[in-house]
Design an enzyme around this catalytic site. Structure first.
Site, short mmCIF file in Angstrom:
data_model
loop_
_atom_site.label_atom_id
_atom_site.label_comp_id
_atom_site.label_asym_id
_atom_site.label_seq_id
_atom_site.Cartn_x
_atom_site.Cartn_y
_atom_site.Cartn_z
N ARG A 12 0.24 -10.98 -13.32
CA ARG A 12 1.31 -9.99 -13.33
C ARG A 12 2.37 -10.35 -12.30
O ARG A 12 2.21 -11.31 -11.54
CB ARG A 12 0.74 -8.59 -13.04
CG ARG A 12 0.01 -8.49 -11.72
CD ARG A 12 -0.60 -7.12 -11.49
NE ARG A 12 -1.22 -7.03 -10.18
CZ ARG A 12 -1.65 -5.89 -9.65
NH1 ARG A 12 -1.51 -4.75 -10.30
NH2 ARG A 12 -2.22 -5.88 -8.45
N GLY A 13 3.42 -9.57 -12.26
CA GLY A 13 4.45 -9.70 -11.24
C GLY A 13 5.08 -11.07 -11.17
O GLY A 13 5.39 -11.70 -12.19
N ASP A 48 -12.04 -15.57 -8.41
CA ASP A 48 -11.97 -14.87 -7.13
C ASP A 48 -11.50 -15.89 -6.09
O ASP A 48 -12.26 -16.78 -5.69
CB ASP A 48 -13.33 -14.31 -6.74
CG ASP A 48 -13.30 -13.50 -5.45
OD1 ASP A 48 -12.26 -13.52 -4.75
OD2 ASP A 48 -14.32 -12.86 -5.13
N VAL A 49 -10.24 -15.78 -5.70
CA VAL A 49 -9.66 -16.80 -4.81
C VAL A 49 -10.30 -16.81 -3.43
O VAL A 49 -10.09 -17.74 -2.66
CB VAL A 49 -8.13 -16.62 -4.68
CG1 VAL A 49 -7.45 -16.81 -6.02
CG2 VAL A 49 -7.79 -15.26 -4.06
N GLY A 77 -1.94 -12.43 -3.85
CA GLY A 77 -1.64 -11.73 -2.61
C GLY A 77 -2.08 -10.28 -2.63
O GLY A 77 -2.07 -9.65 -3.69
N TYR A 140 -0.36 -9.01 6.84
CA TYR A 140 0.37 -9.60 5.72
C TYR A 140 1.38 -10.63 6.21
O TYR A 140 1.46 -11.74 5.68
CB TYR A 140 1.08 -8.48 4.95
CG TYR A 140 1.79 -8.94 3.69
CD1 TYR A 140 1.07 -9.24 2.54
CD2 TYR A 140 3.18 -9.06 3.66
CE1 TYR A 140 1.72 -9.66 1.39
CE2 TYR A 140 3.83 -9.47 2.51
CZ TYR A 140 3.10 -9.77 1.38
OH TYR A 140 3.75 -10.19 0.23
N LYS A 144 1.35 -14.69 5.38
CA LYS A 144 2.46 -15.32 4.67
C LYS A 144 3.17 -16.35 5.54
O LYS A 144 3.68 -17.36 5.04
CB LYS A 144 3.44 -14.25 4.18
CG LYS A 144 2.86 -13.35 3.08
CD LYS A 144 2.49 -14.15 1.85
CE LYS A 144 2.10 -13.28 0.67
NZ LYS A 144 1.81 -14.05 -0.55
#
Length: 234
Positions: A12-13, A48-49, A77, A140, A144
């Site tokens: 998605r996204g 599953d990362v 993320g 977060y 990143k």
């Protein structure tokens, strides 16, 4: 001829928009997903990362289905927003594991075939927050920002084999992740953007498309901001 691309976190996204853009570019594209399965017109594999064995199995599946992976985009993320005094250690480590360590896992697994082929593209989806910081997002922002160091280190390690590693840093983007924001929060974020609006996922995907292409063969270790000017000076 198109190449084989894997979008990690492409259900998605921004990830899904990137997958569609790469398909338009003529590439063979697969995506990973954790819970929500993506549209059936895209090769997909559950992953599953946070688990190295799961990442390895996902790559093996893609290799069997459409070939050795030559382009990797890491778009997975999560957020666990809390002010520092309220943020538990698990809130911090879980976000780093999903947003940063997962990128390491994917890059390490992808490098096998890339080194043999003497060609590869690694693209990590970061965030404007990585450069600016944001109250309540220490975990977060740290995760990143870590992608920048990862990409630049891999550029130095792998560059002699024509493997590039770059970062795309989106600003406020209209996705499922931001859909839960209140209108007051949305307006606050828009007020900090010189262009005065949120990005669309397709605008982020366009930058990834360029970095994955032969046109970007001499671009590596770069941060490409797609944030409407919000991160200027960083």
């Amino acid at each position: 001829m198109g190449r084989t691309a894997l979008v990690v976190g492409g259900a998605r996204g921004i990830g899904l928009a990137t997958a569609h853009e790469l398909i338009k570019d003529g590439h063979r594209v697969a995506v990973t997903y954790r819970d929500s399965k993506p549209p059936t017109d895209i090769v997909s594999v559950q992953c599953d990362v946070r688990n190295t064995a799961s990442v390895d199995a996902a790559f093996a599946h893609v290799e069997r289905e459409i070939g050795a992976v030559e382009i990797v985009v890491v778009a997975a993320g999560v957020t666990r927003d809390k002010l520092l005094m309220r943020m538990g250690e698990e809130d911090f480590t879980d976000v780093l594991d999903t947003n940063l360590t997962a990128a390491f896992r994917a890059a390490k697994r992808a490098s096998r075939a890339m080194l043999r082929a003497r060609w590869g593209r690694l693209v990590f989806i970061s965030s404007a927050v990585a450069m600016r910081g944001e109250a309540g997002q220490a975990n977060y922002a740290a995760s990143k920002a870590g992608l920048v160091g990862l990409a630049r280190s891999l550029t130095r390690e792998l560059g002699s084999r024509s493997i590039t590693a770059n970062v795309v840093a989106p600003g406020y983007t209209e996705t499922d992740m931001t859909a839960s924001l209140t209108e007051e929060q949305r307006e606050h974020m828009r007020s900090q953007i010189p262009l005065g609006r949120a990005a669309q996922p397709e605008e982020i995907a366009a930058a990834v498309s360029y970095l994955a292409s032969d046109k970007a063969a001499y671009v590596s270790g770069a941060i490409i901001p797609v944030d409407g000017g919000a991160g200027m000076g960083h």
